[in-house]
Design an enzyme around this catalytic site. Structure first.
Site, PDB file in Angstrom:
ATOM      1  N   ARG A  69      -0.358  14.433  13.469  1.00  0.00           N
ATOM      2  CA  ARG A  69       0.622  13.930  12.493  1.00  0.00           C
ATOM      3  C   ARG A  69       1.083  15.072  11.598  1.00  0.00           C
ATOM      4  NH1 ARG A  69      -1.653   8.537   9.846  1.00  0.00           N
ATOM      5  NH2 ARG A  69       0.458   8.368   9.029  1.00  0.00           N
ATOM      6  N   PRO A  70       2.034  15.868  12.097  1.00  0.00           N
ATOM      7  CA  PRO A  70       2.480  17.036  11.336  1.00  0.00           C
ATOM      8  C   PRO A  70       3.261  16.641  10.085  1.00  0.00           C
ATOM      9  CG  PRO A  70       3.842  16.748  13.298  1.00  0.00           C
ATOM     10  CD  PRO A  70       2.777  15.695  13.361  1.00  0.00           C
ATOM     11  N   CYS A  84      -5.070   7.998   8.597  1.00  0.00           N
ATOM     12  CA  CYS A  84      -5.563   7.297   9.775  1.00  0.00           C
ATOM     13  C   CYS A  84      -5.467   8.187  11.001  1.00  0.00           C
ATOM     14  CB  CYS A  84      -4.744   6.029   9.995  1.00  0.00           C
ATOM     15  SG  CYS A  84      -5.523   4.612   9.248  1.00  0.00           S
ATOM     16  N   ASP A  99       3.058  -0.340  12.609  1.00  0.00           N
ATOM     17  CA  ASP A  99       1.763  -0.780  12.064  1.00  0.00           C
ATOM     18  C   ASP A  99       1.360  -2.171  12.554  1.00  0.00           C
ATOM     19  OD1 ASP A  99       1.489   1.588  10.686  1.00  0.00           O
ATOM     20  OD2 ASP A  99       2.566   0.853   8.936  1.00  0.00           O
ATOM     21  N   ARG A 108      -9.301   0.146   3.335  1.00  0.00           N
ATOM     22  CA  ARG A 108      -8.331   1.161   2.895  1.00  0.00           C
ATOM     23  C   ARG A 108      -6.975   0.522   2.620  1.00  0.00           C
ATOM     24  NH1 ARG A 108      -8.233   6.641   6.210  1.00  0.00           N
ATOM     25  NH2 ARG A 108      -6.490   6.777   4.755  1.00  0.00           N
ATOM     26  N   LYS A 129       0.836  -1.210   0.000  1.00  0.00           N
ATOM     27  CA  LYS A 129       0.000   0.000   0.000  1.00  0.00           C
ATOM     28  C   LYS A 129       0.872   1.263   0.000  1.00  0.00           C
ATOM     29  CE  LYS A 129      -1.847   1.519   4.058  1.00  0.00           C
ATOM     30  NZ  LYS A 129      -1.580   2.906   4.465  1.00  0.00           N
ATOM     31  N   ASN A 130       1.797   1.323   0.954  1.00  0.00           N
ATOM     32  CA  ASN A 130       2.512   2.589   1.123  1.00  0.00           C
ATOM     33  C   ASN A 130       3.493   2.873  -0.018  1.00  0.00           C
ATOM     34  OD1 ASN A 130       0.972   3.187   3.325  1.00  0.00           O
ATOM     35  ND2 ASN A 130       2.442   2.388   4.814  1.00  0.00           N
TER      36      ASN A 130
END
Ligand code: EPU
Length: 417
Positions: free
Chosen positions: A120-121, A115, A304, A396, A21-22
């Site tokens: 989450r900057p 998510c 994860d 997702r 996915k990533n």
């Protein structure tokens, strides 16, 4: 969407792991840099990928996506405004920043989604891009990034952020001169994106090391690229298979080396695992030893898989500990596991789990992708029937989870509401 799962069935079989996915999210975004056709194989048909493709379609791209083969027809000029709803739906849309700067020197982009893992900057991304001669303004809920010309530079990341490393890598492929990315992330997805860019003619050295060197080129061309497989999906099924209800389970289409930290943890706990070139076979074991895990950037144990291995720890006699150092707020599985009567507590950044617990099926909520997967595992291990609400989150990031779980003998049904 709801899932109902009847737990406690013995499971066995073989499943094929999908593409990453990533990697896919970054590679699809960076494919816009070239003015020639791009073919990507082993692309998982999951909602985040479909959303990334939708962003391309919104920008006039013609897409072919069938049997995990994605073909992107080229476009020379595209609208620099990335402001649709699709942008804020997923975090991977931030890769359009690096890609658009390399393609057209500017982008207006809406705030990013993803998510729900707390704050989450993207400051590391923006600082890295500034080093490449990008000017950035923030107005309303949009960022405006612009450069007269990308210029190579040394970028020292304060933390080996996966996203910031990849964004800097994508943008620097077409920057003038040499870019050095120091303290780069070592995650396999970074190398996958780097290898994709190399296959288009980018000049990149030092992938899989802490220092990546990019020599800018003028043009990226046609490519036909095969994506690496999803190590987190593989890890999820491997963990499911490590439990006592499983017989022999084989995962195919995997790169076992990328799962080394998980395999080491499981072997140390007493798992019977055999490794092939592109496969892993595991036999369930009801007498695993307690786990002592510290999550961290690759090659450490992946964040994860934290929620997912928490579920396994409930089935192990004694106390296991899981220390999370990346997302302090990755804790939404704790209360859900308590609903199934797990003995699980959080103290500072460490989760303590005492087992073995007879888990009871109940109604679970999904809050984020990996927590949702953790609830699937909980339901499979629990007695009775469980319901997982907001199960759309699972889609997702996991391709065909119902089919794959059924293939292992799991009693699972999707209810579309
Ligand atoms: N961070 C900052 N500023 C930044 C970027 C990151 O403070 O500009 C912090 C984050 O808040 C976090 C840490 O640095 O505490 C690590 O973040 P990183 O940038 O490495 O993560 P990411 O690129 O946002 C990717 C994956 C995540 C995965 C992490 C860690 C994508 C789209 N997402 O996120 O995947 O957990 O790396 O490996 O690639 C998932 O697949 O479920 C998922 C959340």
């Amino acid at each position: 969407m709801k899932l109902t799962i009847r737990g406690k069935k013995k499971i066995q079989g073989t499943i094929k792991i999908s593409g990453s996915k990533n990697s896919a999210l970054a590679i699809i975004a960076s494919s816009i840099i070239t003015n020639e056709e791009v073919i990507i194989r082993n692309v998982p048909e999951i909602d985040d990928v479909l959303n990334q493709i939708k962003i391309l379609e919104e920008h006039g791209y013609t897409i072919y996506f069938q049997n995990n083969i994605l073909k992107i027809k080229p476009k020379k000029h595209i609208n620099y405004r990335f402001v649709s709803e699709s942008i804020s739906k997923l975090r991977g849309s931030y890769y359009f920043m690096g890609a658009m700067l390399a393609k057209s020197k500017k982008i207006k982009i809406k705030q990013i989604g993803g998510c729900n893992l707390g704050d989450r900057p993207i400051n590391y991304h923006l600082e890295a891009l500034k080093k490449l001669n990008v000017k950035i303004k923030e107005k309303d809920d949009c960022l405006y990034l612009k450069t007269s010309s990308l210029k190579g530079n040394t970028i020292k990341l304060p933390f080996p952020s996966v996203g910031a490393t990849i964004n800097a890598l994508i943008a620097s492929t077409k920057a003038k001169g040499i870019t050095i990315i120091e303290n780069a992330a070592l995650e396999p997805e970074v190398s996958d994106v780097g290898n994709f860019l190399i296959s288009m003619g980018a000049c990149i050295e030092g992938l899989s090391t802490k220092t990546i060197k990019v020599t800018g080129v003028d043009y990226l061309h046609y490519t036909d690229y095969y994506l690496a497989s999803d190590r987190i999906e593989a890890g999820t099924y491997l963990l499911l298979a490590s439990t006592k209800d499983s017989d022999k389970i084989t995962l195919e289409n995997v790169q076992p080396y990328y799962l080394k930290s998980l395999i080491d943890v499981l072997k140390e706990a007493g798992s019977d695992i055999s490794i092939g070139e592109h496969s892993i076979t595991i036999k369930g074991n009801s007498h695993l030893k307690p786990l002592n895990i510290e999550i961290g950037p690759y090659p450490a144990f992946p964040t994860d898989l934290g929620p997912i291995i928490s579920v396994i720890a409930t089935q192990i006699e004694g106390e296991s500990t899981i220390k999370e150092t990346i997302y302090k707020n990755r804790t939404s599985h704790i209360n859900e596991l308590k609903k199934a009567h797990a003995n699980i507590t959080l103290s500072l950044d460490t989760i303590y789990i005492k087992g073995k617990t007879k888990l009871n099926g109940t109604i679970f909520q999904s809050y984020d992708l990996r927590q949702s997967a953790a609830m699937v595992l909980t339901s499979i291990l629990a007695s009775g029937t469980s319901i997982i609400e907001n199960a759309e989150i699972l889609f997702r990031g996991y391709e065909k989870p119902i089919e794959k779980l059924k293939q292992l003998g799991i009693n699972i049904t999707l209810i579309n509401e």
